[in-house]
Design a protein around this motif. Structure first.
Motif, PDB file in Angstrom:
ATOM      1  N   THR A   1      -0.411   0.672  -8.389  1.00 46.45           N
ATOM      2  CA  THR A   1      -1.532   1.312  -8.690  1.00 46.45           C
ATOM      3  C   THR A   1      -1.475   2.814  -8.868  1.00 46.45           C
ATOM      4  O   THR A   1      -0.359   3.413  -8.690  1.00 46.45           O
ATOM      5  CB  THR A   1      -2.629   0.910  -7.801  1.00 46.45           C
ATOM      6  OG1 THR A   1      -2.319   1.524  -6.454  1.00 46.45           O
ATOM      7  CG2 THR A   1      -2.793  -0.562  -7.561  1.00 46.45           C
ATOM      8  N   LYS A   2      -2.718   3.495  -9.037  1.00 46.04           N
ATOM      9  CA  LYS A   2      -2.507   5.090  -9.048  1.00 46.04           C
ATOM     10  C   LYS A   2      -1.964   5.642  -7.787  1.00 46.04           C
ATOM     11  O   LYS A   2      -1.680   6.808  -7.654  1.00 46.04           O
ATOM     12  CB  LYS A   2      -3.879   5.626  -9.571  1.00 46.04           C
ATOM     13  CG  LYS A   2      -4.012   5.335 -10.988  1.00 46.04           C
ATOM     14  CD  LYS A   2      -5.335   6.045 -11.317  1.00 46.04           C
ATOM     15  CE  LYS A   2      -5.731   6.035 -12.981  1.00 46.04           C
ATOM     16  NZ  LYS A   2      -7.061   6.355 -13.076  1.00 46.04           N
ATOM     17  N   VAL A   3      -2.292   4.972  -6.774  1.00 44.99           N
ATOM     18  CA  VAL A   3      -1.952   5.501  -5.400  1.00 44.99           C
ATOM     19  C   VAL A   3      -0.888   4.684  -4.501  1.00 44.99           C
ATOM     20  O   VAL A   3      -0.451   5.007  -3.444  1.00 44.99           O
ATOM     21  CB  VAL A   3      -3.252   5.754  -4.524  1.00 44.99           C
ATOM     22  CG1 VAL A   3      -4.328   6.507  -5.132  1.00 44.99           C
ATOM     23  CG2 VAL A   3      -3.917   4.260  -4.163  1.00 44.99           C
ATOM     24  N   HIS A   4      -0.445   3.531  -5.068  1.00 38.97           N
ATOM     25  CA  HIS A   4       0.469   2.733  -4.210  1.00 38.97           C
ATOM     26  C   HIS A   4       1.886   2.937  -5.261  1.00 38.97           C
ATOM     27  O   HIS A   4       1.857   2.193  -6.459  1.00 38.97           O
ATOM     28  CB  HIS A   4      -0.099   1.476  -4.184  1.00 38.97           C
ATOM     29  CG  HIS A   4      -1.131   1.513  -3.330  1.00 38.97           C
ATOM     30  ND1 HIS A   4      -2.513   1.062  -3.670  1.00 38.97           N
ATOM     31  CD2 HIS A   4      -1.218   1.163  -1.900  1.00 38.97           C
ATOM     32  CE1 HIS A   4      -3.309   1.306  -2.599  1.00 38.97           C
ATOM     33  NE2 HIS A   4      -2.486   1.202  -1.657  1.00 38.97           N
ATOM     34  N   ASP A   5       2.944   3.302  -4.752  1.00 39.73           N
ATOM     35  CA  ASP A   5       4.097   3.262  -5.227  1.00 39.73           C
ATOM     36  C   ASP A   5       5.401   2.703  -4.144  1.00 39.73           C
ATOM     37  O   ASP A   5       4.873   3.155  -2.962  1.00 39.73           O
ATOM     38  CB  ASP A   5       4.553   4.508  -5.469  1.00 39.73           C
ATOM     39  CG  ASP A   5       3.896   5.145  -6.787  1.00 39.73           C
ATOM     40  OD1 ASP A   5       3.190   4.371  -7.495  1.00 39.73           O
ATOM     41  OD2 ASP A   5       3.857   6.732  -7.002  1.00 39.73           O
TER      42      ASP A   5
ATOM     43  N   LYS B   1       1.303  -5.354 -15.013  1.00 41.37           N
ATOM     44  CA  LYS B   1       0.507  -4.619 -13.916  1.00 41.37           C
ATOM     45  C   LYS B   1       1.260  -3.880 -13.149  1.00 41.37           C
ATOM     46  O   LYS B   1       0.875  -2.824 -12.657  1.00 41.37           O
ATOM     47  CB  LYS B   1       0.227  -5.730 -12.808  1.00 41.37           C
ATOM     48  CG  LYS B   1      -0.897  -6.702 -13.514  1.00 41.37           C
ATOM     49  CD  LYS B   1      -1.224  -7.725 -12.319  1.00 41.37           C
ATOM     50  CE  LYS B   1      -2.102  -8.768 -12.796  1.00 41.37           C
ATOM     51  NZ  LYS B   1      -2.567  -9.717 -11.666  1.00 41.37           N
ATOM     52  N   THR B   2       2.748  -3.734 -13.409  1.00 38.67           N
ATOM     53  CA  THR B   2       3.678  -2.844 -12.732  1.00 38.67           C
ATOM     54  C   THR B   2       4.562  -2.028 -13.618  1.00 38.67           C
ATOM     55  O   THR B   2       5.122  -2.559 -14.486  1.00 38.67           O
ATOM     56  CB  THR B   2       4.453  -3.513 -11.623  1.00 38.67           C
ATOM     57  OG1 THR B   2       3.601  -4.368 -10.725  1.00 38.67           O
ATOM     58  CG2 THR B   2       5.225  -2.793 -10.742  1.00 38.67           C
TER      59      THR B   2
ATOM     60  N   THR C   1       5.662   1.502  -9.694  1.00 39.67           N
ATOM     61  CA  THR C   1       4.212   1.776  -9.407  1.00 39.67           C
ATOM     62  C   THR C   1       3.139   0.700  -9.573  1.00 39.67           C
ATOM     63  O   THR C   1       3.196   0.134 -10.673  1.00 39.67           O
ATOM     64  CB  THR C   1       3.873   2.900 -10.605  1.00 39.67           C
ATOM     65  OG1 THR C   1       4.911   3.949 -10.458  1.00 39.67           O
ATOM     66  CG2 THR C   1       2.669   3.526 -10.593  1.00 39.67           C
TER      67      THR C   1
END
Length: 86
Positions: A60-64, A17-18, A58
């Motif tokens: 998701t596409k918006v959460h880092d 997932k990451t 990373t």
């Protein structure tokens, strides 16, 4: 005349997932000879060495998330007020 030398390396570590990334870098700045600052004698240009490491994830596409640390050192020969090396 002076020049800089820098480098950076990054390696990803993907999981289910990451995506994790580990990066390391360095910079060597102001490599050169003496410089004239308007005085009679020329003085050494202070050379700097910096190194750093960074870990990022990373989710998701918006959460880092990223955490990094950097350290450095400035070095030049010790001189007195006239500009002669001690």
């Amino acid at each position: 005349m002076a020049c800089d030398l820098c480098g950076y390396y990054e390696r990803p570590f993907p999981t289910n997932k990451t995506i994790y990334k580990l990066g390391i870098g360095f910079g060597l700045y102001n490599i050169g000879n003496k410089i004239n600052y308007g005085m009679q004698n020329k003085l050494f240009l202070p050379t700097e060495l910096k190194v750093g490491i960074n870990c990022s994830a990373t989710f998701t596409k918006v959460h880092d998330l990223s955490i990094g640390i950097e350290g450095g050192n400035t070095s030049s020969p010790r001189t007195n007020m006239i500009g002669t090396i001690l």
